[in-house]
Design a protein around this motif. Structure first.
Motif, PDB file in Angstrom:
ATOM      1  N   THR A   1      22.921  35.499  50.054  1.00  0.00           N
ATOM      2  CA  THR A   1      22.496  34.404  49.182  1.00  0.00           C
ATOM      3  C   THR A   1      23.182  34.399  47.825  1.00  0.00           C
ATOM      4  O   THR A   1      22.872  33.554  46.985  1.00  0.00           O
ATOM      5  N   THR A   2      24.080  35.331  47.584  1.00  0.00           N
ATOM      6  CA  THR A   2      24.752  35.365  46.295  1.00  0.00           C
ATOM      7  C   THR A   2      26.259  35.519  46.491  1.00  0.00           C
ATOM      8  O   THR A   2      26.728  35.960  47.531  1.00  0.00           O
ATOM      9  N   VAL A   3      26.982  35.175  45.460  1.00  0.00           N
ATOM     10  CA  VAL A   3      28.430  35.332  45.427  1.00  0.00           C
ATOM     11  C   VAL A   3      28.720  36.689  44.787  1.00  0.00           C
ATOM     12  O   VAL A   3      28.272  36.954  43.675  1.00  0.00           O
ATOM     13  N   ASN A   4      29.447  37.542  45.486  1.00  0.00           N
ATOM     14  CA  ASN A   4      29.736  38.888  44.995  1.00  0.00           C
ATOM     15  C   ASN A   4      31.085  38.887  44.286  1.00  0.00           C
ATOM     16  O   ASN A   4      32.125  39.175  44.888  1.00  0.00           O
ATOM     17  N   LEU A   5      31.072  38.594  43.003  1.00  0.00           N
ATOM     18  CA  LEU A   5      32.314  38.495  42.239  1.00  0.00           C
ATOM     19  C   LEU A   5      32.909  39.856  41.916  1.00  0.00           C
ATOM     20  O   LEU A   5      34.119  39.971  41.732  1.00  0.00           O
ATOM     21  N   ALA A   6      32.097  40.905  41.892  1.00  0.00           N
ATOM     22  CA  ALA A   6      32.640  42.251  41.666  1.00  0.00           C
ATOM     23  C   ALA A   6      33.524  42.661  42.845  1.00  0.00           C
ATOM     24  O   ALA A   6      34.616  43.217  42.658  1.00  0.00           O
ATOM     25  N   ALA A   7      33.074  42.372  44.064  1.00  0.00           N
ATOM     26  CA  ALA A   7      33.877  42.684  45.255  1.00  0.00           C
ATOM     27  C   ALA A   7      35.150  41.845  45.275  1.00  0.00           C
ATOM     28  O   ALA A   7      36.219  42.338  45.637  1.00  0.00           O
ATOM     29  N   LEU A   8      35.035  40.591  44.867  1.00  0.00           N
ATOM     30  CA  LEU A   8      36.213  39.732  44.811  1.00  0.00           C
ATOM     31  C   LEU A   8      37.231  40.290  43.832  1.00  0.00           C
ATOM     32  O   LEU A   8      38.412  40.422  44.154  1.00  0.00           O
ATOM     33  N   LYS A   9      36.789  40.659  42.645  1.00  0.00           N
ATOM     34  CA  LYS A   9      37.714  41.177  41.636  1.00  0.00           C
ATOM     35  C   LYS A   9      38.388  42.458  42.125  1.00  0.00           C
ATOM     36  O   LYS A   9      39.601  42.635  41.960  1.00  0.00           O
ATOM     37  N   ALA A  10      37.620  43.344  42.735  1.00  0.00           N
ATOM     38  CA  ALA A  10      38.192  44.588  43.256  1.00  0.00           C
ATOM     39  C   ALA A  10      39.266  44.298  44.307  1.00  0.00           C
ATOM     40  O   ALA A  10      40.334  44.919  44.301  1.00  0.00           O
ATOM     41  N   ALA A  11      39.006  43.346  45.190  1.00  0.00           N
ATOM     42  CA  ALA A  11      39.990  42.987  46.218  1.00  0.00           C
ATOM     43  C   ALA A  11      41.230  42.367  45.600  1.00  0.00           C
ATOM     44  O   ALA A  11      42.357  42.653  46.011  1.00  0.00           O
ATOM     45  N   LEU A  12      41.046  41.525  44.604  1.00  0.00           N
ATOM     46  CA  LEU A  12      42.180  40.878  43.947  1.00  0.00           C
ATOM     47  C   LEU A  12      43.073  41.894  43.249  1.00  0.00           C
ATOM     48  O   LEU A  12      44.303  41.787  43.289  1.00  0.00           O
ATOM     49  N   LEU A  13      42.466  42.877  42.618  1.00  0.00           N
ATOM     50  CA  LEU A  13      43.236  43.855  41.858  1.00  0.00           C
ATOM     51  C   LEU A  13      44.085  44.766  42.737  1.00  0.00           C
ATOM     52  O   LEU A  13      44.937  45.496  42.234  1.00  0.00           O
ATOM     53  N   GLU A  14      43.889  44.699  44.039  1.00  0.00           N
ATOM     54  CA  GLU A  14      44.715  45.467  44.975  1.00  0.00           C
ATOM     55  C   GLU A  14      45.949  44.692  45.416  1.00  0.00           C
ATOM     56  O   GLU A  14      46.739  45.194  46.216  1.00  0.00           O
ATOM     57  N   ARG A  15      46.126  43.473  44.902  1.00  0.00           N
ATOM     58  CA  ARG A  15      47.205  42.587  45.339  1.00  0.00           C
ATOM     59  C   ARG A  15      48.170  42.277  44.206  1.00  0.00           C
ATOM     60  O   ARG A  15      47.872  42.474  43.033  1.00  0.00           O
ATOM     61  N   THR A  16      49.316  41.733  44.583  1.00  0.00           N
ATOM     62  CA  THR A  16      50.286  41.284  43.585  1.00  0.00           C
ATOM     63  C   THR A  16      49.841  39.941  43.012  1.00  0.00           C
ATOM     64  O   THR A  16      48.997  39.253  43.598  1.00  0.00           O
ATOM     65  N   SER A  17      50.459  39.571  41.915  1.00  0.00           N
ATOM     66  CA  SER A  17      50.138  38.274  41.300  1.00  0.00           C
ATOM     67  C   SER A  17      50.382  37.131  42.269  1.00  0.00           C
ATOM     68  O   SER A  17      49.567  36.208  42.365  1.00  0.00           O
ATOM     69  N   ALA A  18      51.486  37.173  42.990  1.00  0.00           N
ATOM     70  CA  ALA A  18      51.800  36.102  43.945  1.00  0.00           C
ATOM     71  C   ALA A  18      50.760  36.041  45.067  1.00  0.00           C
ATOM     72  O   ALA A  18      50.338  34.950  45.468  1.00  0.00           O
ATOM     73  N   GLU A  19      50.327  37.206  45.564  1.00  0.00           N
ATOM     74  CA  GLU A  19      49.306  37.229  46.616  1.00  0.00           C
ATOM     75  C   GLU A  19      47.975  36.703  46.093  1.00  0.00           C
ATOM     76  O   GLU A  19      47.277  35.958  46.798  1.00  0.00           O
ATOM     77  N   ILE A  20      47.631  37.084  44.885  1.00  0.00           N
ATOM     78  CA  ILE A  20      46.384  36.603  44.286  1.00  0.00           C
ATOM     79  C   ILE A  20      46.420  35.087  44.145  1.00  0.00           C
ATOM     80  O   ILE A  20      45.475  34.393  44.526  1.00  0.00           O
ATOM     81  N   ALA A  21      47.500  34.570  43.598  1.00  0.00           N
ATOM     82  CA  ALA A  21      47.621  33.126  43.399  1.00  0.00           C
ATOM     83  C   ALA A  21      47.510  32.381  44.719  1.00  0.00           C
ATOM     84  O   ALA A  21      46.784  31.387  44.825  1.00  0.00           O
ATOM     85  N   ALA A  22      48.207  32.864  45.735  1.00  0.00           N
ATOM     86  CA  ALA A  22      48.191  32.182  47.029  1.00  0.00           C
ATOM     87  C   ALA A  22      46.829  32.293  47.717  1.00  0.00           C
ATOM     88  O   ALA A  22      46.268  31.282  48.159  1.00  0.00           O
ATOM     89  N   GLY A  23      46.294  33.504  47.812  1.00  0.00           N
ATOM     90  CA  GLY A  23      45.037  33.705  48.527  1.00  0.00           C
ATOM     91  C   GLY A  23      43.830  33.116  47.823  1.00  0.00           C
ATOM     92  O   GLY A  23      43.034  32.393  48.426  1.00  0.00           O
ATOM     93  N   ALA A  24      43.691  33.421  46.542  1.00  0.00           N
ATOM     94  CA  ALA A  24      42.553  32.890  45.787  1.00  0.00           C
ATOM     95  C   ALA A  24      42.676  31.383  45.625  1.00  0.00           C
ATOM     96  O   ALA A  24      41.668  30.670  45.636  1.00  0.00           O
ATOM     97  N   GLY A  25      43.905  30.911  45.475  1.00  0.00           N
ATOM     98  CA  GLY A  25      44.118  29.464  45.400  1.00  0.00           C
ATOM     99  C   GLY A  25      43.687  28.777  46.680  1.00  0.00           C
ATOM    100  O   GLY A  25      43.039  27.725  46.658  1.00  0.00           O
ATOM    101  N   ALA A  26      44.024  29.381  47.815  1.00  0.00           N
ATOM    102  CA  ALA A  26      43.617  28.818  49.102  1.00  0.00           C
ATOM    103  C   ALA A  26      42.092  28.796  49.229  1.00  0.00           C
ATOM    104  O   ALA A  26      41.518  27.812  49.705  1.00  0.00           O
ATOM    105  N   ALA A  27      41.434  29.878  48.796  1.00  0.00           N
ATOM    106  CA  ALA A  27      39.968  29.925  48.888  1.00  0.00           C
ATOM    107  C   ALA A  27      39.323  28.861  47.998  1.00  0.00           C
ATOM    108  O   ALA A  27      38.388  28.173  48.419  1.00  0.00           O
ATOM    109  N   LEU A  28      39.824  28.712  46.785  1.00  0.00           N
ATOM    110  CA  LEU A  28      39.289  27.669  45.892  1.00  0.00           C
ATOM    111  C   LEU A  28      39.549  26.280  46.459  1.00  0.00           C
ATOM    112  O   LEU A  28      38.695  25.382  46.388  1.00  0.00           O
ATOM    113  N   GLN A  29      40.715  26.102  47.029  1.00  0.00           N
ATOM    114  CA  GLN A  29      41.055  24.823  47.647  1.00  0.00           C
ATOM    115  C   GLN A  29      40.124  24.542  48.831  1.00  0.00           C
ATOM    116  O   GLN A  29      39.617  23.428  48.978  1.00  0.00           O
ATOM    117  N   MET A  30      39.875  25.552  49.645  1.00  0.00           N
ATOM    118  CA  MET A  30      38.966  25.391  50.783  1.00  0.00           C
ATOM    119  C   MET A  30      37.545  25.087  50.315  1.00  0.00           C
ATOM    120  O   MET A  30      36.836  24.308  50.941  1.00  0.00           O
TER     121      MET A  30
END
Length: 141
Positions: A77-106
């Motif tokens: 029932t909640t959005v886990n932004l701590a888990a999201l941030k941890a996952a993002l920080l394991e990626r490159t800037s280009a991967e973050i932009a593409a993946g997170a951008g796709a999720a926001l777009q979806m």
């Protein structure tokens, strides 16, 4: 069908990565974006609905960006932004932009499919304007 607004998300994040934003800066921006979205929509459609759309968005985005798969599993029932941030920080800037951008777009597309383009645009107008400004000719090239 991709809307102009959802395309703007991808363009903005790609531009931030091209302009030299590091993983920390992009992760902070993405988490802040989701906080803004959650704060704006929860009073209207409910926290559980926002979390469900969030989960669905990451599920759809993980088809092209498998590293996002863990973002949609186990949430209730909640959005886990701590888990999201941890996952993002394991990626490159280009991967973050593409993946997170796709999720926001979806997310935008899922909300549009659920409540219609007109209502989505009205509900998200101020959020998108602040987070994802209309690119200028110079930025969109």
């Amino acid at each position: 069908m991709e809307s102009q607004e959802s395309h703007r998300i991808v363009v903005t994040l790609a531009q931030k990565a091209r302009d030299g934003a590091d993983a920390q800066q992009l992760a902070d921006f993405i988490v802040s974006s989701w906080q803004t979205i959650e704060a704006s929509l929860s009073p209207i459609i409910g926290q559980r609905s926002v979390a469900t759309l969030y989960k669905r968005s990451f599920y759809l985005a993980s088809r092209e960006h498998p590293w996002l798969m863990d973002m949609h599993e186990g949430m209730q029932t909640t959005v886990n932004l701590a888990a999201l941030k941890a996952a993002l920080l394991e990626r490159t800037s280009a991967e973050i932009a593409a993946g997170a951008g796709a999720a926001l777009q979806m997310f935008y597309e899922a909300l549009t499919n659920l409540i219609g383009a007109s209502l989505t645009e009205r509900l998200m107008r101020s959020v998108w304007a602040d987070l994802f400004p209309v690119p200028t000719q110079e930025n969109s090239a």
